[in-house]
Design a protein around this motif. Structure first.
Motif, PDB file in Angstrom:
ATOM      1  N   ILE A  28      58.686 -59.631 -33.337  1.00 26.36           N
ATOM      2  CA  ILE A  28      58.675 -60.188 -34.485  1.00 26.36           C
ATOM      3  C   ILE A  28      58.331 -61.630 -34.344  1.00 26.36           C
ATOM      4  O   ILE A  28      58.720 -62.275 -33.363  1.00 26.36           O
ATOM      5  N   ARG A  29      57.327 -62.056 -34.837  1.00 24.98           N
ATOM      6  CA  ARG A  29      56.803 -63.554 -34.860  1.00 24.98           C
ATOM      7  C   ARG A  29      56.364 -63.911 -36.104  1.00 24.98           C
ATOM      8  O   ARG A  29      56.384 -63.394 -37.213  1.00 24.98           O
ATOM      9  N   ARG A  30      55.882 -65.330 -36.060  1.00 25.50           N
ATOM     10  CA  ARG A  30      55.420 -65.899 -37.298  1.00 25.50           C
ATOM     11  C   ARG A  30      54.454 -64.977 -37.906  1.00 25.50           C
ATOM     12  O   ARG A  30      53.604 -64.387 -37.222  1.00 25.50           O
ATOM     13  N   SER A  31      54.293 -65.082 -39.170  1.00 20.10           N
ATOM     14  CA  SER A  31      53.534 -64.394 -40.214  1.00 20.10           C
ATOM     15  C   SER A  31      54.116 -62.600 -40.254  1.00 20.10           C
ATOM     16  O   SER A  31      53.456 -62.165 -40.929  1.00 20.10           O
ATOM     17  N   GLN A  43      61.844 -57.632 -52.395  1.00 21.77           N
ATOM     18  CA  GLN A  43      60.541 -57.941 -52.252  1.00 21.77           C
ATOM     19  C   GLN A  43      59.937 -58.220 -50.754  1.00 21.77           C
ATOM     20  O   GLN A  43      60.919 -58.410 -50.029  1.00 21.77           O
ATOM     21  N   SER A  44      58.721 -58.269 -50.630  1.00 24.16           N
ATOM     22  CA  SER A  44      58.192 -58.642 -49.143  1.00 24.16           C
ATOM     23  C   SER A  44      58.131 -59.963 -48.971  1.00 24.16           C
ATOM     24  O   SER A  44      58.264 -60.751 -50.178  1.00 24.16           O
ATOM     25  N   ALA A  45      58.597 -60.459 -47.775  1.00 27.22           N
ATOM     26  CA  ALA A  45      58.850 -61.706 -47.318  1.00 27.22           C
ATOM     27  C   ALA A  45      58.236 -62.129 -46.038  1.00 27.22           C
ATOM     28  O   ALA A  45      58.221 -61.293 -45.078  1.00 27.22           O
ATOM     29  N   PHE A  46      57.391 -63.199 -45.823  1.00 27.71           N
ATOM     30  CA  PHE A  46      56.895 -63.435 -44.493  1.00 27.71           C
ATOM     31  C   PHE A  46      57.755 -64.429 -43.733  1.00 27.71           C
ATOM     32  O   PHE A  46      58.381 -65.504 -44.350  1.00 27.71           O
ATOM     33  N   ALA A  47      57.728 -64.333 -42.595  1.00 26.08           N
ATOM     34  CA  ALA A  47      58.250 -65.334 -41.399  1.00 26.08           C
ATOM     35  C   ALA A  47      57.518 -66.549 -41.276  1.00 26.08           C
ATOM     36  O   ALA A  47      56.423 -66.241 -40.994  1.00 26.08           O
ATOM     37  N   LYS A  48      58.051 -67.771 -41.623  1.00 26.00           N
ATOM     38  CA  LYS A  48      57.290 -68.933 -41.743  1.00 26.00           C
ATOM     39  C   LYS A  48      57.740 -69.727 -40.430  1.00 26.00           C
ATOM     40  O   LYS A  48      56.818 -70.464 -39.769  1.00 26.00           O
ATOM     41  N   GLU A  86      59.409 -66.560 -46.700  1.00 29.51           N
ATOM     42  CA  GLU A  86      58.703 -67.132 -47.915  1.00 29.51           C
ATOM     43  C   GLU A  86      58.555 -65.734 -48.563  1.00 29.51           C
ATOM     44  O   GLU A  86      57.932 -64.873 -48.092  1.00 29.51           O
ATOM     45  N   PHE A  87      58.759 -65.714 -49.924  1.00 27.57           N
ATOM     46  CA  PHE A  87      58.737 -64.596 -50.559  1.00 27.57           C
ATOM     47  C   PHE A  87      57.333 -64.249 -50.736  1.00 27.57           C
ATOM     48  O   PHE A  87      56.473 -65.251 -51.135  1.00 27.57           O
ATOM     49  N   ALA A  88      56.654 -63.252 -50.773  1.00 22.34           N
ATOM     50  CA  ALA A  88      55.210 -62.745 -50.825  1.00 22.34           C
ATOM     51  C   ALA A  88      54.660 -62.933 -52.268  1.00 22.34           C
ATOM     52  O   ALA A  88      53.652 -63.352 -52.433  1.00 22.34           O
ATOM     53  N   LYS A  89      55.319 -62.486 -53.096  1.00 19.58           N
ATOM     54  CA  LYS A  89      54.896 -62.378 -54.316  1.00 19.58           C
ATOM     55  C   LYS A  89      55.266 -63.244 -55.611  1.00 19.58           C
ATOM     56  O   LYS A  89      54.540 -63.781 -56.105  1.00 19.58           O
ATOM     57  N   ARG A  90      56.744 -63.428 -55.575  1.00 17.58           N
ATOM     58  CA  ARG A  90      57.018 -64.599 -56.639  1.00 17.58           C
ATOM     59  C   ARG A  90      58.573 -65.179 -56.386  1.00 17.58           C
ATOM     60  O   ARG A  90      59.114 -64.492 -55.539  1.00 17.58           O
TER      61      ARG A  90
END
Length: 100
Positions: A28-31, A43-48, A86-90
């Motif tokens: 697991i790393r950024r993004s 919902q999908s989320a990205f690691a910032k 950060e949530f990917a969609k909304r």
């Protein structure tokens, strides 16, 4: 009918404390994109941003504070970290006192 005294607001980011439990090739790393289940949110989320947590216990070499060639923190099984997602969609609606 419930009358809310506090107006809900929308948020795109949230902080989570995570522990990578197991996995042969888990990195697991950024993004990194995860599918999160929080109350009624799926919902999908990205690691910032990833920040390692110092637990005071002995951690095997390579499990804590490891960085990739770009200098970003890399999480492997057994690592604990505080991650800003950060949530990917909304955005998601929340009240100021609500814990996700």
């Amino acid at each position: 009918m419930v009358v809310a005294k506090v107006e809900p607001s929308a948020t795109r980011e949230f902080d989570a404390e995570i522990c990578v439990l197991k996995g042969e090739g888990t990195t697991i790393r950024r993004s990194y994109q995860a599918y999160v289940h929080i109350l009624n949110v799926r919902q999908s989320a990205f690691a910032k941003h990833i920040e390692m947590i110092k637990t005071g216990t002995v951690v095997p070499v390579g499990k804590e504070g490891k960085r990739d060639e770009e200098g970003c923190v890399v999480l492997r099984p057994g690592a604990r970290a505080k991650v800003r997602f950060e949530f990917a969609k909304r955005p998601v609606s929340e009240t100021p006192t609500e814990k996700l």
